[in-house]
Design an enzyme around this catalytic site. Structure first.
Site, PDB file in Angstrom:
ATOM      1  N   SER A 163      -0.635   7.118 -19.229  1.00 24.23           N
ATOM      2  CA  SER A 163      -1.112   7.583 -17.917  1.00 24.23           C
ATOM      3  C   SER A 163      -2.535   7.129 -17.599  1.00 24.23           C
ATOM      4  CB  SER A 163      -0.985   9.109 -17.806  1.00 24.23           C
ATOM      5  OG  SER A 163       0.378   9.500 -17.878  1.00 24.23           O
ATOM      6  N   ASN A 190       2.040  -3.243 -19.630  1.00 23.57           N
ATOM      7  CA  ASN A 190       3.399  -3.216 -20.175  1.00 23.57           C
ATOM      8  C   ASN A 190       4.339  -2.872 -19.028  1.00 23.57           C
ATOM      9  OD1 ASN A 190       5.782  -2.652 -21.491  1.00 23.57           O
ATOM     10  ND2 ASN A 190       5.023  -0.812 -22.552  1.00 23.57           N
ATOM     11  N   TRP A 191       5.065  -3.887 -18.566  1.00 19.43           N
ATOM     12  CA  TRP A 191       5.933  -3.661 -17.393  1.00 19.43           C
ATOM     13  C   TRP A 191       7.205  -2.904 -17.749  1.00 19.43           C
ATOM     14  CZ3 TRP A 191       6.069  -8.483 -13.621  1.00 19.43           C
ATOM     15  CH2 TRP A 191       4.801  -8.636 -13.048  1.00 19.43           C
ATOM     16  N   LYS A 192       7.505  -2.762 -19.031  1.00 18.62           N
ATOM     17  CA  LYS A 192       8.743  -2.089 -19.472  1.00 18.62           C
ATOM     18  C   LYS A 192       9.946  -2.759 -18.774  1.00 18.62           C
ATOM     19  CE  LYS A 192       5.962   1.925 -20.392  1.00 18.62           C
ATOM     20  NZ  LYS A 192       5.869   3.379 -20.504  1.00 18.62           N
ATOM     21  N   GLU A 210       8.944   4.130 -26.895  1.00 19.80           N
ATOM     22  CA  GLU A 210      10.259   4.033 -26.233  1.00 19.80           C
ATOM     23  C   GLU A 210      11.227   3.218 -27.085  1.00 19.80           C
ATOM     24  OE1 GLU A 210       8.764   2.680 -22.454  1.00 19.80           O
ATOM     25  OE2 GLU A 210       7.860   4.656 -22.134  1.00 19.80           O
ATOM     26  N   GLY A 245       3.732   8.042 -19.025  1.00 19.90           N
ATOM     27  CA  GLY A 245       4.505   8.190 -17.791  1.00 19.90           C
ATOM     28  C   GLY A 245       4.540   9.607 -17.252  1.00 19.90           C
ATOM     29  N   GLU A 268      -0.959   5.791 -28.378  1.00 22.96           N
ATOM     30  CA  GLU A 268      -0.263   6.252 -27.180  1.00 22.96           C
ATOM     31  C   GLU A 268       0.437   7.577 -27.477  1.00 22.96           C
ATOM     32  OE1 GLU A 268       0.650   2.757 -24.354  1.00 22.96           O
ATOM     33  OE2 GLU A 268       2.344   3.038 -25.682  1.00 22.96           O
ATOM     34  N   HIS A 271       6.484   0.466 -29.879  1.00 21.65           N
ATOM     35  CA  HIS A 271       6.297   1.356 -28.719  1.00 21.65           C
ATOM     36  C   HIS A 271       7.205   2.574 -28.890  1.00 21.65           C
ATOM     37  CE1 HIS A 271       6.261   2.939 -24.682  1.00 21.65           C
ATOM     38  NE2 HIS A 271       5.175   2.233 -24.466  1.00 21.65           N
TER      39      HIS A 271
HETATM   40  P1  PGA Z   1       2.096   4.669 -18.679  1.00 22.33           P
HETATM   41  O1  PGA Z   1       2.734   3.915 -19.951  1.00 22.33           O
HETATM   42  O2  PGA Z   1       0.773   3.996 -18.399  1.00 22.33           O
HETATM   43  O3  PGA Z   1       3.086   4.475 -17.573  1.00 22.33           O
HETATM   44  O4  PGA Z   1       1.908   6.101 -19.076  1.00 22.33           O
HETATM   45  C1  PGA Z   1       1.939   3.482 -21.009  1.00 22.33           C
HETATM   46  C2  PGA Z   1       2.789   2.800 -22.048  1.00 22.33           C
HETATM   47  O5  PGA Z   1       3.875   3.291 -22.369  1.00 22.33           O
HETATM   48  O6  PGA Z   1       2.391   1.737 -22.592  1.00 22.33           O
END
Ligand code: PGA
Length: 250
Positions: A209, A9-11, A95, A169, A163, A93
């Site tokens: 992470s 997931n590149w966000k 976010e 992150g 998650e 997600h």
């Molecule tokens: P991360 O993000 O690997 O940077 O912790 C995971 C995600 O939000 O899918």
């Protein structure tokens, strides 16, 4: 047998210059023995899909709108993702839930719309640190699972990603026992709701992470069928060993 899935997931990271990474990744994993998915930002989906044509890597979107068309400035429909070359989309997600106030009901509608458009869907669930510390993790995950995943779905087209919000992150990862507890719980709930055989067929990803240094031990946890990887999916040097660890676990 569930096919393992390494999803990146590149966000909100990446421009055209970063597509070179995809060529390198495809070159490193021409016959991977697992599924590899990259979800770049929406403007890159078409170019990424074109770049990867004929490779073993699939492209997905990070979100879609719950409706199929209409006056929704700035949004992307599931059909547009398909048209651009996506085969998957991520819904729910944390976010999106935090930045855009998305509720379980929105996630469920998006998931239904995406499935109707022919996409496979990765539905994300996860507890906050406060919820974990209060001992509410399984209640939270159970409620999100019930309300975010539509009725009548199958493991052929829906993937569940666990998650924990506090692990995304941050470099913090739950213990393997904590990951196992939640994944076993999700598996049991899926079997209760969708029947033993179908419930057994859903792939369950861990996300938060995941790095080359912890991937192998996470993939060894029962009911972990892959990972949803943020930061470590942006470069071949990190994502490739995670894919290798997933293969080693199968
Ligand atoms: P991360 O993000 O690997 O940077 O912790 C995971 C995600 O939000 O899918």
């Amino acid at each position: 047998m569930r096919r393992k899935l390494a999803a990146g997931n590149w966000k909100m990271n990446g421009t055209g210059d970063d597509l070179a990474m995809l060529k390198d990744l495809a070159g490193a994993h021409s016959d991977p023995g697992c599924e590899i998915l990259i979800c770049p930002p929406a403007p890159l989906i078409h170019r990424a899909a074109t770049t990867l044509q004929g490779s073993a890597i699939t492209i997905g979107g990070q979100d879609c709108h719950p409706r199929t068309t209409g006056a929704h400035t700035g949004d992307t429909s599931a059909a547009m993702l398909v048209d651009a070359g996506a085969r998957y989309v991520i819904t729910g997600h944390s976010e999106r839930r935090a930045d855009h106030g998305e509720q379980d009901a929105d996630v469920r509608t998006k998931t239904t719309t995406a499935l109707e458009a022919g996409l496979q869907v990765i539905v994300c669930l996860g507890e906050s640190l406060a919820q974990r510390e209060a001992g509410n993790t399984l209640d939270v995950i159970g409620a999100q699972l019930s309300a975010s995943v539509p009725d009548g779905v199958t493991g052929k087209t829906v993937v569940i990603a666990y998650e924990p919000i506090w692990a995304i992150g941050t470099g913090k990862v739950p213990t393997l026992a904590q990951i196992g507890e939640v994944h076993d719980f999700i598996r049991a709930r899926l079997k209760d709701r969708f029947g033993a055989q179908n419930g057994q067929s859903f792939r369950l990803l861990y996300g938060g992470s995941v790095k080359p240094g912890n991937a192998a031990e996470i993939f060894a946890v029962p009911n972990v069928d892959g990972a949803l990887v943020g930061g470590a999916s942006l470069g071949v040097a990190d994502f490739s060993p995670i894919i290798a660890a997933l293969l080693g676990a199968s």
